[in-house]
Structures are given as C-alpha cells and as structure tokens.
Design a protein around this motif. Structure first.
Motif, PDB file in Angstrom:
ATOM      1  N   UNK B  70       0.954  -1.338  -0.008  1.00  0.00           N
ATOM      2  CA  UNK B  70      -0.110  -0.114   0.076  1.00  0.00           C
ATOM      3  C   UNK B  70       0.847   1.222   0.034  1.00  0.00           C
ATOM      4  N   UNK B  71       2.149   1.160   0.147  1.00  0.00           N
ATOM      5  CA  UNK B  71       3.110   2.265   0.442  1.00  0.00           C
ATOM      6  C   UNK B  71       3.984   2.243  -0.935  1.00  0.00           C
ATOM      7  N   UNK B  72       3.342   1.393  -1.794  1.00  0.00           N
ATOM      8  CA  UNK B  72       4.293   1.341  -3.223  1.00  0.00           C
ATOM      9  C   UNK B  72       5.360   0.749  -3.067  1.00  0.00           C
ATOM     10  N   UNK B  73       5.598  -0.173  -2.221  1.00  0.00           N
ATOM     11  CA  UNK B  73       6.970  -1.134  -1.754  1.00  0.00           C
ATOM     12  C   UNK B  73       7.941  -0.124  -1.009  1.00  0.00           C
ATOM     13  N   UNK B  74       7.680   1.007  -0.547  1.00  0.00           N
ATOM     14  CA  UNK B  74       8.556   1.833   0.356  1.00  0.00           C
ATOM     15  C   UNK B  74       8.329   1.497   1.845  1.00  0.00           C
ATOM     16  N   UNK B  75       9.453   1.396   2.399  1.00  0.00           N
ATOM     17  CA  UNK B  75       9.279   1.396   4.079  1.00  0.00           C
ATOM     18  C   UNK B  75       8.989   2.422   4.792  1.00  0.00           C
ATOM     19  N   UNK B  76       8.679   2.229   6.046  1.00  0.00           N
ATOM     20  CA  UNK B  76       8.201   3.251   6.847  1.00  0.00           C
ATOM     21  C   UNK B  76       9.750   3.473   7.516  1.00  0.00           C
ATOM     22  N   UNK B  77       9.730   4.782   8.088  1.00  0.00           N
ATOM     23  CA  UNK B  77      10.766   5.335   8.554  1.00  0.00           C
ATOM     24  C   UNK B  77      10.287   5.622  10.347  1.00  0.00           C
ATOM     25  N   UNK B  78      10.664   4.552  11.249  1.00  0.00           N
ATOM     26  CA  UNK B  78      10.188   4.886  12.622  1.00  0.00           C
ATOM     27  C   UNK B  78      11.491   5.658  13.319  1.00  0.00           C
TER      28      UNK B  78
END
Lengths: 201, 110
Positions: B70-78
């Motif tokens: 759902x994020x276009x294959x991009x990670x979240x940066x916590x």
C-alpha cells in the motif's frame, strides 16, 4: 499508487531528501495519496499530492543546504570568502567615493598609497589578505556565520584601505584591485584547510 | 546544554509528537499528531527536514520498517527520541517555564 505520478517532482524530492529518507518519504506520500483517494476521489488526491510536494521542496532544500554547509569545510570557507569579497567591493566603492573628496585624503590615503604603489606594500597587502583567509579557515568551526562575518570585517577594513587612494582615476583601476583579495583569501583558506587535513591523518 | 542542542519551536513540536505517537512514530503519524493537537498544517517535507536535523544532533534515532504494497513498496521510517533528546526537551521546557514565571497572572500566559 494509482493515478498520475509527477516524476520530476518525485525525482527532486529524492535528490533533496537523500537516499535514506527519500524511500520512506515516497512511501508516506503514497500512503497519504491512497488515503485521500479513498476519501475524496482522484481529483482531490492528485491536488493534495501536488500541493504536498510543492510544500515539501522548500524545507527539504533548506535542510539540504544547511547540512552540506555544516559538513564541508571547503564550502563553508568558500561562502565566507565570497561573502567577505562582496563586502570588500562594497566597502571599496564607499571608500572610493569618499576619497574623491579632496578634504578626505590624508592620512588614510597615504597608507593605502604606500600599500598599493610600492612593491613591498603590494606584497604586504597580499600577505594581509592571505592572513585574513587563514584566520577565516581557523575560525570556521561550528559558527559558520560568525566566520563569514569575521572575514567580512577583516576584508572590509583592508579593502577599504586599499581602495581609498588619492588617485582621481580610482574607478579605472577597480579591476585589478578587486581581483587581488579573492585569490589571496582563498590561498590562505586552502593552506589552512590542507594543513588541517594533513594533521587529521 | 551545548549550543547546538537548543530546540526550535517546530523541533519541540516534532519531538513531542514522536512521544505521543509512541513506538509507531513515523512522519505521517507525527504530522497527524501535530495537526490534531495544534491545528497547524504541516507538510511531510517539513517533518522530514526536521527529523534529519534532530537525527544529526543525536536527539532522535530512526530505523526503516518493512516495505508494504500500500506504500508502493516503500518502507516506513520509524523514529524515537533518544535519552539525549529527552534531556534537551526537558531543558527547553524548563527554560520556557522559567521565562513564563511571573507573567502568568499579569498577561494571562500559562
């Protein structure tokens, strides 16, 4: 993400955010885009995305410049030297205008004449600028703007002295006089930066 | 506190938003917290720029999460606030409280 993807804008964001943050930023934009698409439709989502990208460019660019400026001695020194040089020119223009008035000539202009018209004085002027450049390089620690102000002060004083000769043709000689400070400043900066680099190793 | 550790107003907002968001704090959640609590419209770019600055000062740390579809294959940066960040935040609040002391009654500042 469905819908139009402003490739150029995303490329710009990637460049500004740096490699580590750009993937996460893109992901966040995709996530928010999908959310807005569900709630408000495609037009609203596209409008939101364009607005968000436009709003993000300025803070990211500012941060990028700030971090580059803080991380690179050479850039900081170059900015300080160019800033100082601009002040030299402004100071010299003011001093030149001042020196055209006959009452304002001695003793200030005598010192300036000695500095510029005798070989020893010329070498002295070069030395002063080199020392000024070195001082800037030494002062370039965390307070980058302070060092820029320092070079501005030094070069303004020296530049004003150099430019305020009693000659009536001050403006005709502008070219080579103003060409002098910058390479000398940079030479001084370069010498100190190189010495620091060698010392670090 | 070292000179570079003083926090700007937006830096404080971002750090407080990280604390509110807890261990799932990432830029979208931080934006939401700030908008919800202050009614101030902030861009993701502004939050990212601030996070970069805070991380350079070692006031926050970040890690990349899993990439999702759902994020276009991009990670979240916590992100999370470091102990050094917490003390900088406490110091900033203390300074503001110190400046406000004695003004509350007269000017209606709390």
């Amino acid at each position: 993400m469905s819908g139009p993807r402003p490739r150029l804008a995303f490329a710009l964001l990637r460049l500004l955010a740096g490699s580590a943050a750009s993937a996460a930023l893109e992901g966040d934009l995709n996530e928010r885009y999908a959310h807005t698409l569900q709630r408000g439709g495609k037009a609203a989502a596209t409008m939101w995305l364009r607005r968000e990208i436009l709003r993000s460019i300025a803070p990211l660019a500012r941060e990028r410049c700030r971090s580059m400026y803080a991380a690179h001695d050479a850039l900081r020194i170059a900015v300080a030297a160019v800033f100082g040089y601009v002040v030299v020119v402004l100071g010299a223009v003011a001093a030149a205008a001042f020196s055209l008035r006959p009452a304002a000539m001695p003793p200030f202009s005598l010192v300036a004449s000695a500095a510029m018209y005798s070989p020893l004085g010329f070498a002295g002027a070069v030395l002063v600028f080199v020392v000024a450049g070195a001082a800037v390089a030494l002062a370039c620690g965390r307070g980058a703007f302070r060092s820029a102000a320092l070079v501005a002060l030094i070069t303004a004083v020296v530049g004003a002295a150099v430019a305020s000769t009693p000659s009536g043709s001050v403006f005709a000689e502008f070219g080579w006089r103003f060409a002098l400070p910058l390479p000398c400043l940079l030479a001084g900066c370069l010498a100190v930066t190189s010495a620091r680099t060698v010392a670090r190793r | 506190m070292a000179k570079g550790d003083y926090l700007g107003e937006f830096e404080q907002l971002v750090m407080l938003a990280i604390l509110h968001a807890g261990k799932d704090a990432y830029a979208v959640a931080i934006c939401d917290e700030i908008v919800r609590r202050t009614d101030r419209d902030v861009s993701l770019g502004a939050v990212y720029a601030t996070l970069e600055r805070l991380e350079a000062k070692a006031l926050v740390t970040s890690r990349l999460g899993e990439a999702t579809r759902e994020r276009g294959g991009r990670p979240k940066r916590f992100v999370e606030v470091t102990p050094h960040g917490m003390s900088a935040l406490r110091e900033s609040r203390k300074m503001v409280r110190g400046m406000l002391a004695g003004l509350s009654r007269r000017w209606g500042l709390e």
